[in-house]
Scaffold this motif. Structure first.
Motif, PDB file in Angstrom:
ATOM      1  N   THR A 103       0.831  -1.212   0.000  1.00 39.97           N
ATOM      2  CA  THR A 103       0.000   0.000   0.000  1.00 39.97           C
ATOM      3  C   THR A 103       0.858   1.250   0.000  1.00 39.97           C
ATOM      4  OG1 THR A 103      -1.744  -1.179   1.203  1.00 39.97           O
ATOM      5  CG2 THR A 103      -1.849   1.224   1.198  1.00 39.97           C
ATOM      6  N   CYS A 104       1.939   1.242   0.764  1.00 41.63           N
ATOM      7  CA  CYS A 104       2.843   2.405   0.782  1.00 41.63           C
ATOM      8  C   CYS A 104       3.479   2.614  -0.587  1.00 41.63           C
ATOM      9  CB  CYS A 104       3.910   2.224   1.852  1.00 41.63           C
ATOM     10  SG  CYS A 104       3.278   2.386   3.548  1.00 41.63           S
ATOM     11  N   GLU A 105       3.824   1.535  -1.273  1.00 44.44           N
ATOM     12  CA  GLU A 105       4.355   1.655  -2.632  1.00 44.44           C
ATOM     13  C   GLU A 105       3.332   2.296  -3.558  1.00 44.44           C
ATOM     14  OE1 GLU A 105       5.533  -2.207  -3.892  1.00 44.44           O
ATOM     15  OE2 GLU A 105       7.184  -2.380  -2.440  1.00 44.44           O
ATOM     16  N   LYS A 106       2.084   1.889  -3.444  1.00 46.73           N
ATOM     17  CA  LYS A 106       1.034   2.461  -4.295  1.00 46.73           C
ATOM     18  C   LYS A 106       0.823   3.939  -4.003  1.00 46.73           C
ATOM     19  CE  LYS A 106      -1.440  -1.932  -4.700  1.00 46.73           C
ATOM     20  NZ  LYS A 106      -2.690  -2.671  -4.402  1.00 46.73           N
ATOM     21  N   LEU A 107       0.864   4.306  -2.720  1.00 48.15           N
ATOM     22  CA  LEU A 107       0.719   5.716  -2.369  1.00 48.15           C
ATOM     23  C   LEU A 107       1.865   6.541  -2.950  1.00 48.15           C
ATOM     24  CD1 LEU A 107      -0.403   5.417   1.370  1.00 48.15           C
ATOM     25  CD2 LEU A 107      -1.805   6.196  -0.549  1.00 48.15           C
ATOM     26  N   GLN A 109       3.552   5.865  -5.640  1.00 43.33           N
ATOM     27  CA  GLN A 109       3.305   5.967  -7.074  1.00 43.33           C
ATOM     28  C   GLN A 109       2.249   7.015  -7.396  1.00 43.33           C
ATOM     29  OE1 GLN A 109       2.253   1.994  -8.233  1.00 43.33           O
ATOM     30  NE2 GLN A 109       4.296   1.159  -7.826  1.00 43.33           N
ATOM     31  N   LEU A 110       1.349   7.263  -6.442  1.00 40.76           N
ATOM     32  CA  LEU A 110       0.311   8.278  -6.625  1.00 40.76           C
ATOM     33  C   LEU A 110       0.767   9.657  -6.146  1.00 40.76           C
ATOM     34  CD1 LEU A 110      -2.722   6.182  -5.339  1.00 40.76           C
ATOM     35  CD2 LEU A 110      -2.228   6.783  -7.715  1.00 40.76           C
ATOM     36  N   ASN A 111       2.059   9.779  -5.832  1.00 37.73           N
ATOM     37  CA  ASN A 111       2.624  11.044  -5.346  1.00 37.73           C
ATOM     38  C   ASN A 111       2.003  11.496  -4.027  1.00 37.73           C
ATOM     39  OD1 ASN A 111       4.411  11.373  -7.584  1.00 37.73           O
ATOM     40  ND2 ASN A 111       2.667  12.092  -8.809  1.00 37.73           N
ATOM     41  N   ILE A 112       1.639  10.520  -3.209  1.00 40.32           N
ATOM     42  CA  ILE A 112       1.114  10.798  -1.872  1.00 40.32           C
ATOM     43  C   ILE A 112       2.188  10.456  -0.854  1.00 40.32           C
ATOM     44  CG2 ILE A 112      -0.636  10.183  -0.161  1.00 40.32           C
ATOM     45  CD1 ILE A 112      -2.519   9.541  -2.467  1.00 40.32           C
ATOM     46  N   ASP A 113       2.528  11.405  -0.026  1.00 41.51           N
ATOM     47  CA  ASP A 113       3.592  11.251   0.959  1.00 41.51           C
ATOM     48  C   ASP A 113       3.104  10.384   2.111  1.00 41.51           C
ATOM     49  OD1 ASP A 113       5.715  11.457   2.677  1.00 41.51           O
ATOM     50  OD2 ASP A 113       5.774  13.653   2.702  1.00 41.51           O
ATOM     51  N   ILE A 114       3.749   9.232   2.319  1.00 38.64           N
ATOM     52  CA  ILE A 114       3.293   8.334   3.382  1.00 38.64           C
ATOM     53  C   ILE A 114       3.576   8.895   4.770  1.00 38.64           C
ATOM     54  CG2 ILE A 114       3.529   6.286   1.935  1.00 38.64           C
ATOM     55  CD1 ILE A 114       6.079   5.605   3.449  1.00 38.64           C
ATOM     56  N   SER A 115       4.397   9.934   4.846  1.00 34.52           N
ATOM     57  CA  SER A 115       4.627  10.565   6.153  1.00 34.52           C
ATOM     58  C   SER A 115       3.371  11.280   6.645  1.00 34.52           C
ATOM     59  CB  SER A 115       5.789  11.558   6.082  1.00 34.52           C
ATOM     60  OG  SER A 115       5.468  12.660   5.261  1.00 34.52           O
ATOM     61  N   ASN A 116       2.376  11.445   5.765  1.00 37.35           N
ATOM     62  CA  ASN A 116       1.099  12.033   6.171  1.00 37.35           C
ATOM     63  C   ASN A 116       0.230  11.051   6.952  1.00 37.35           C
ATOM     64  OD1 ASN A 116       1.532  14.588   5.102  1.00 37.35           O
ATOM     65  ND2 ASN A 116       0.690  14.060   3.104  1.00 37.35           N
TER      66      ASN A 116
END
Length: 577
Positions: A103-107, A109-116
């Motif tokens: 899921t973190c990889e997909k985020l 790829q969607l340019n969503i920062d997982i630190s959020n």
């Protein structure tokens, strides 16, 4: 916005603020990417949804409740003996890590920062029992799950504790299975964790030895995951929440803690039990993986999580989850209501250490989606789950809990059987709601629904007609994971998800209004229950289902069987090919 309601469009399915969950495809990912570019993302909250057949990790926007990304991994079951079904605790844990990483990889790829991602919630299959060694971190036996009916269900048929239950009931005055219900809200049954733990202590040497040497830890799936994710043998947090604890038969639902008398009755040492916490508080921090340092701050059993995800926060609101079986929970407020009609009393949620616990009445339909799967896979009379009869066929009856088909004629075809399967689910749901209305004294005015079967519009309309109240289905079906995320995001010290009614995100829903009046439904029900059963009945063997059964339906089926026994044998014989 008032809790439990939303922007509702009758008989339309048009997501506005909360996109629905879809299978993973490039098209879906591109759609989610486009969505993320259109909105300003705020804090995110994730949820681990660990079920009997799969594990999922889902990430939501805390401000809009939008599902941004997810990943799912199937879980294998093992069958070491006839009637035993188990799962590997280490495989369950590994599936969680895999879902998180993907899921973190997909985020990314969607340019969503997982630190959020600010918090993680856990929701899980309830009652499933594990024991592990706190010094090595190794499970001492496989996870033992909850029993279901063998004839349809592919998972969690496990009746090994039947003899244990019989022995425990024999200890009670009058051999009363409800002897402990005043404290637990539950009957003594193979379904709940205490009898599985007792079986492990009696039959697995490694478990008994670990208890003697003070190395054993007991928990349901939530406890195992939280302990492992927060450090395991290197300081992991051994805890559970009130909703999971209330399904063990060791927990006093009035004091909200483990009960010494209950533990003595089952002969369970209290030192192996996890600490009971609220459903919304910081339990500990992730200690490994891409989300290291993120707090785990929400925990709810799956059905309680769905109740929260449906925003049923007010006394009298209810939800029904239509899956392999149906699980119907009704919020009864701050005081537990003891049922006089065979329902269970359980803790619905406790959303904060200093917040009051809310309780629920719970009823179950053992066979729901599974009967459709049976018609499709075992009998081959339908090709897809949407192939359903559309004629008004009320001349025969299907009781999946008892495996009886009554009223067949030469005009009956496979579409009629498919329709009757849905009808049976709806009438059993009606039985549970009638019992809940009698126990609570307040008639239900609307039913929230979720689960895979709710995609069938015919079922939803039929349910509304039979209940004589509106049935409301949210456009975002992942209510269980959403509930865990809401609890995690609302925890003190996280506070990125407000659960105040005025702050909750609007949810677009599809509303099914009854299309026949109550008198019409009563005539329909009366006609159905008084139909002379002069044709053929088929009864198949089944396991224990007593805690799922409703008394009126039981009387009806027993009466029907007595009528059949009294029939002219030549008449029955003449119907055979």
């Amino acid at each position: 916005m008032p809790t439990g309601s939303g922007t509702i469009k009758k008989n339309s399915y048009t997501p506005v603020l909360t996109p629905g969950y879809r299978k993973e495809t490039a098209h879906t990912n591109s759609r989610m990417a486009a969505s993320s570019n259109r909105i300003m993302l705020g804090p995110l909250v994730a949820a681990i949804d660990q079920g009997t057949s799969s594990t999922r990790f889902l990430v939501f926007n805390a401000k809009t409740a939008e599902l941004l990304s997810h990943h799912q991994v199937e879980i294998k079951q093992s069958f070491p003996k006839e009637g035993w079904v188990e799962e590997d605790p280490k495989e369950i844990l590994q599936s969680v890590y895999e879902c998180m990483d993907r899921t973190c990889e997909k985020l990314t790829q969607l340019n969503i920062d997982i630190s959020n991602i600010k918090a993680i919630g856990v929701t899980n299959q309830r009652e499933t029992t594990l024991v592990w060694d706190k010094e090595t971190g190794e499970p001492l036996y496989n996870a033992i799950g909850k029993p279901q009916c063998r004839w349809l269900c592919a998972v969690w048929l496990d009746l090994r504790t039947q003899s244990t239950v019989e022995r425990l009931i024999s200890k009670t005055p009058g051999r009363n299975k409800n002897h402990l219900k005043h404290k637990t809200g539950l009957p003594i049954s193979t379904y709940f964790s205490a009898v599985k733990l007792r079986w492990l202590l009696d039959n697995v040497d490694e478990v008994a030895e670990a208890v003697v040497t003070h190395r054993a830890m007991f928990g349901t799936v939530d406890s195992w995951l939280i302990w492992c994710l927060t450090g395991g043998k290197s300081g992991g947090v051994h805890c559970t929440d009130v909703t999971n604890a209330s399904r063990t038969m060791l927990f006093n639902i009035h004091t909200l803690d483990w009960d010494p008398e209950l533990c003595k009755y089952f002969d369970i040492p209290m030192e192996i039990l996890p600490k009971v916490r609220s459903s919304s508080e910081i339990y500990g921090l992730m200690t490994s993986g891409s989300l290291t340092g993120i707090p785990i701050s929400g925990c709810l059993g799956d059905q309680s999580a769905a109740l929260v995800g449906q925003m049923c926060f007010q006394d009298g609101q209810a939800k029904n989850t239509y899956g392999t079986g149906c699980f119907l929970l009704r919020n009864t407020g701050a005081k537990p209501v003891m049922s006089d009609h065979g329902l269970l009393t359980t803790v619905a949620y406790k959303l904060g250490r200093d917040k009051p616990a809310c309780y629920a009445l719970e009823g179950s339909v053992a066979i729901a989606g599974a009967v459709v799967r049976w018609l499709k896979d075992n009998l081959g009379i339908i090709q897809t789950s949407t192939e359903l009869g559309k004629d008004e066929v009320y001349s025969f009856h299907l009781f999946p809990m008892y495996r009886i088909i009554c009223g067949l004629t030469q005009f009956t075809n496979r579409s009629h059987l498919a329709f009757a399967a849905l009808e049976a689910v709806c009438f059993q749901t009606r039985e549970i709601l009638d019992a809940m209305n009698q126990d609570s004294g307040i008639p239900l005015t609307q039913l929230q629904v979720d689960g895979g079967m709710t995609s069938n519009r015919l079922l939803m309309q039929l349910q509304a007609d039979i209940l004589c109240i509106p049935v409301v289905k949210p456009s975002m079906p992942e209510t269980t994971a959403l509930g865990a995320a809401m609890a995690a995001g609302a925890a003190e010290g996280v506070s990125v998800w407000s659960l105040r009614p005025e702050d909750l995100s609007e949810v677009t829903s599809e509303k099914f209004e009854p299309q026949i009046n109550p008198e019409g439904t009563r005539r329909f029900s009366k006609r159905r229950s008084s139909m002379p059963l002069t044709t053929v009945a088929v009864s198949l063997n089944m396991g224990e289902t007593s805690i799922f059964s409703s008394l009126p339906l039981g009387f009806y089926v027993v009466g029907s069987m007595c009528m059949l026994i009294g029939l002219n044998p030549l008449l029955c014989h003449s119907l055979l090919p």
